[in-house]
Design a protein around this motif. Structure first.
Motif, short mmCIF file in Angstrom:
data_model
loop_
_atom_site.label_atom_id
_atom_site.label_comp_id
_atom_site.label_asym_id
_atom_site.label_seq_id
_atom_site.Cartn_x
_atom_site.Cartn_y
_atom_site.Cartn_z
N ALA A 79 -3.77 2.89 -6.65
CA ALA A 79 -2.47 3.57 -6.76
C ALA A 79 -1.87 3.81 -5.38
O ALA A 79 -0.67 3.63 -5.17
CB ALA A 79 -2.62 4.88 -7.53
N LEU A 80 -2.71 4.21 -4.42
CA LEU A 80 -2.21 4.45 -3.05
C LEU A 80 -1.78 3.13 -2.39
O LEU A 80 -0.80 3.12 -1.64
CB LEU A 80 -3.26 5.16 -2.21
N ALA A 81 -2.47 2.06 -2.67
CA ALA A 81 -2.05 0.75 -2.15
C ALA A 81 -0.67 0.39 -2.72
O ALA A 81 0.19 -0.14 -2.00
CB ALA A 81 -3.07 -0.33 -2.50
N GLU A 82 -0.44 0.71 -3.98
CA GLU A 82 0.86 0.45 -4.60
C GLU A 82 1.94 1.34 -3.99
O GLU A 82 3.06 0.89 -3.73
CB GLU A 82 0.77 0.65 -6.12
N VAL A 83 1.61 2.59 -3.72
CA VAL A 83 2.57 3.48 -3.07
C VAL A 83 2.95 2.92 -1.71
O VAL A 83 4.13 2.89 -1.34
CB VAL A 83 2.01 4.92 -2.95
N ARG A 84 1.96 2.48 -0.94
CA ARG A 84 2.25 1.90 0.38
C ARG A 84 3.16 0.68 0.24
O ARG A 84 4.04 0.46 1.07
CB ARG A 84 0.96 1.50 1.09
N ARG A 85 2.95 -0.10 -0.80
CA ARG A 85 3.75 -1.30 -1.00
C ARG A 85 5.20 -0.97 -1.33
O ARG A 85 6.13 -1.59 -0.81
CB ARG A 85 3.14 -2.16 -2.13
N ILE A 86 5.41 0.03 -2.20
CA ILE A 86 6.78 0.32 -2.65
C ILE A 86 7.53 1.29 -1.74
O ILE A 86 8.74 1.42 -1.85
CB ILE A 86 6.81 0.83 -4.11
N ALA A 87 6.82 1.96 -0.83
CA ALA A 87 7.48 2.92 0.07
C ALA A 87 8.08 2.18 1.26
O ALA A 87 7.53 1.20 1.76
CB ALA A 87 6.48 3.96 0.55
N LYS A 88 9.21 2.69 1.70
CA LYS A 88 9.82 2.18 2.93
C LYS A 88 8.97 2.62 4.12
O LYS A 88 8.23 3.61 4.03
CB LYS A 88 11.23 2.75 3.08
N ALA A 89 9.08 1.91 5.22
CA ALA A 89 8.40 2.33 6.45
C ALA A 89 8.87 3.73 6.80
O ALA A 89 10.07 4.02 6.81
CB ALA A 89 8.72 1.35 7.58
N GLY A 90 7.94 4.62 7.03
CA GLY A 90 8.29 6.01 7.32
C GLY A 90 8.59 6.82 6.07
O GLY A 90 8.93 8.00 6.16
N SER A 122 -9.40 16.77 -1.11
CA SER A 122 -9.83 15.43 -1.50
C SER A 122 -8.64 14.47 -1.50
O SER A 122 -8.77 13.30 -1.11
CB SER A 122 -10.51 15.44 -2.87
N ALA A 123 -7.47 14.95 -1.91
CA ALA A 123 -6.26 14.11 -1.88
C ALA A 123 -5.89 13.76 -0.44
O ALA A 123 -5.54 12.61 -0.13
CB ALA A 123 -5.10 14.81 -2.57
N ILE A 124 -5.99 14.73 0.46
CA ILE A 124 -5.68 14.49 1.88
C ILE A 124 -6.64 13.44 2.45
O ILE A 124 -6.22 12.54 3.18
CB ILE A 124 -5.73 15.81 2.67
N ALA A 125 -7.91 13.53 2.10
CA ALA A 125 -8.88 12.54 2.58
C ALA A 125 -8.57 11.15 2.04
O ALA A 125 -8.64 10.16 2.78
CB ALA A 125 -10.30 12.98 2.19
N PRO A 163 -7.25 6.57 -12.81
CA PRO A 163 -8.64 6.13 -12.69
C PRO A 163 -8.95 5.44 -11.35
O PRO A 163 -10.05 5.57 -10.83
CB PRO A 163 -8.84 5.17 -13.86
N ASP A 164 -7.99 4.71 -10.79
CA ASP A 164 -8.22 4.02 -9.53
C ASP A 164 -7.16 4.49 -8.52
O ASP A 164 -6.14 3.85 -8.32
CB ASP A 164 -8.14 2.50 -9.74
N ARG A 165 -7.45 5.63 -7.90
CA ARG A 165 -6.48 6.22 -6.97
C ARG A 165 -6.31 5.35 -5.72
O ARG A 165 -5.23 5.31 -5.14
CB ARG A 165 -6.88 7.65 -6.63
N GLU A 199 2.12 1.23 -14.96
CA GLU A 199 1.01 2.04 -14.46
C GLU A 199 1.24 2.40 -13.00
O GLU A 199 1.98 1.71 -12.29
CB GLU A 199 -0.31 1.27 -14.61
N ALA A 200 0.54 3.43 -12.54
CA ALA A 200 0.69 3.90 -11.15
C ALA A 200 0.26 2.85 -10.14
O ALA A 200 0.81 2.78 -9.04
CB ALA A 200 -0.12 5.18 -10.95
N ASP A 201 -0.68 2.01 -10.51
CA ASP A 201 -1.16 1.01 -9.55
C ASP A 201 -0.47 -0.34 -9.69
O ASP A 201 -0.77 -1.28 -8.95
CB ASP A 201 -2.68 0.85 -9.66
N GLN A 202 0.49 -0.44 -10.62
CA GLN A 202 1.26 -1.68 -10.82
C GLN A 202 2.65 -1.32 -11.33
O GLN A 202 2.98 -1.56 -12.48
CB GLN A 202 0.56 -2.60 -11.82
#
Length: 194
Positions: free
Chosen positions: A124-135, A163-166, A119-121, A95-98
Motif C-alpha cells: 500500500a505504501l509503494a502505491e502511495v509513493r507511486r500516486i503521490a506527487k514529488a513532495g 509502528s506506522a511511523i516506522a 493486509p499488505d501495508r 484496493e489500497a495497494d492497486q
C-alpha cells in the motif's frame, strides 16, 4: 472480505451523528492542512465521512478521488454526492495497494481508519509513493490502541502510531509527525521523499 475489513452492511454506523462528537471531520481536515486546488486521494473513503469535507476544503479548483474496495460503500457516497451537489469528487473502486490511479496524481493521500485493515501495508505504501506527487504527503488516521471506545475494531486489531511511523520511514517517507485527533484516533503525516 478478510476479517479486519469493515463490513459495508454496517455502513450506517459510519454516518451516526454521535461520531461527529468523538471524531469531528473538520478537526481532521484542519490538521491535514489541505490547500485550495489540491488533489486529495481518500483511500478507504467509505460513505464519504471525510471525502465530502475534503472536497469543500480543496475547493472548485481541487479534486478528491474517493477510493474504496467495496461497491456498496461507494454507492452510499454517490447518493450523498448527488444530494449535496458536489462536483469535485471522483469515485474509484479499488484496493489500497492497486488504486489504478495515474502516477504522480495526489498532493495528499489520506487513509482514515483503514490502516489496521490493510493486509499488505508495504505494498500500500509503494502505491502511495507511486500516486503521490514529488513532495506530496500521506496522512494516516487510525484507532488508538490505548483507549477502548464503544465503536471501532477490537484492541488486538489496532496499531500504534509509532509502528506506522516506522513503516513510513522504511518506505522512504520522511518528516513524520504524530498527533491525537478526536477522542479515539491518532494521525500520522509524512512527506514523499523527493
Amino acid at each position: 472480505m478478510h476479517e479486519k475489513r469493515f463490513n459495508a452492511d454496517h455502513a450506517h454506523r459510519l454516518d451516526h451523528p454521535e461520531r461527529l462528537t468523538w471524531l469531528p471531520p473538520l478537526d481532521v481536515i484542519q490538521a491535514l492542512a489541505v490547500n485550495a486546488g489540491d488533489v486529495a486521494v481518500d483511500i478507504g473513503a467509505g460513505t464519504g465521512y471525510f471525502a465530502l469535507p475534503l472536497a469543500q476544503a480543496v475547493g472548485v479548483s481541487g479534486r478528491v478521488i474517493a477510493v474504496d474496495s467495496q461497491d456498496k460503500m461507494l454507492e452510499h457516497l454517490q447518493k450523498k454526492i448527488a444530494s449535496s451537489a458536489v462536483f469535485n469528487i471522483e469515485l474509484v473502486c479499488a484496493e489500497a495497494d492497486q488504486t489504478t490511479l495515474p502516477a504522480a496524481t495526489a498532493d495528499l493521500v489520506f487513509l482514515a481508519n483503514v490502516w489496521h485493515e490493510i493486509p499488505d501495508r508495504k505494498a500500500a505504501l509503494a502505491e502511495v509513493r507511486r500516486i503521490a506527487k514529488a513532495g506530496g504527503r500521506i496522512a494516516i488516521l487510525d484507532w488508538r490502541p490505548d483507549v477502548k471506545p464503544e465503536n471501532g475494531p477490537p484492541l488486538d486489531h489496532r496499531l500504534t502510531p509509532s509502528s506506522a511511523i516506522a513503516e513510513l520511514a522504511d518506505a522512504g517517507f520522511h518528516a513524520a509527525t504524530q498527533s491525537n485527533v478526536g477522542r479515539y484516533s491518532w494521525l500520522v503525516q509524512a512527506v514523499v521523499e523527493i
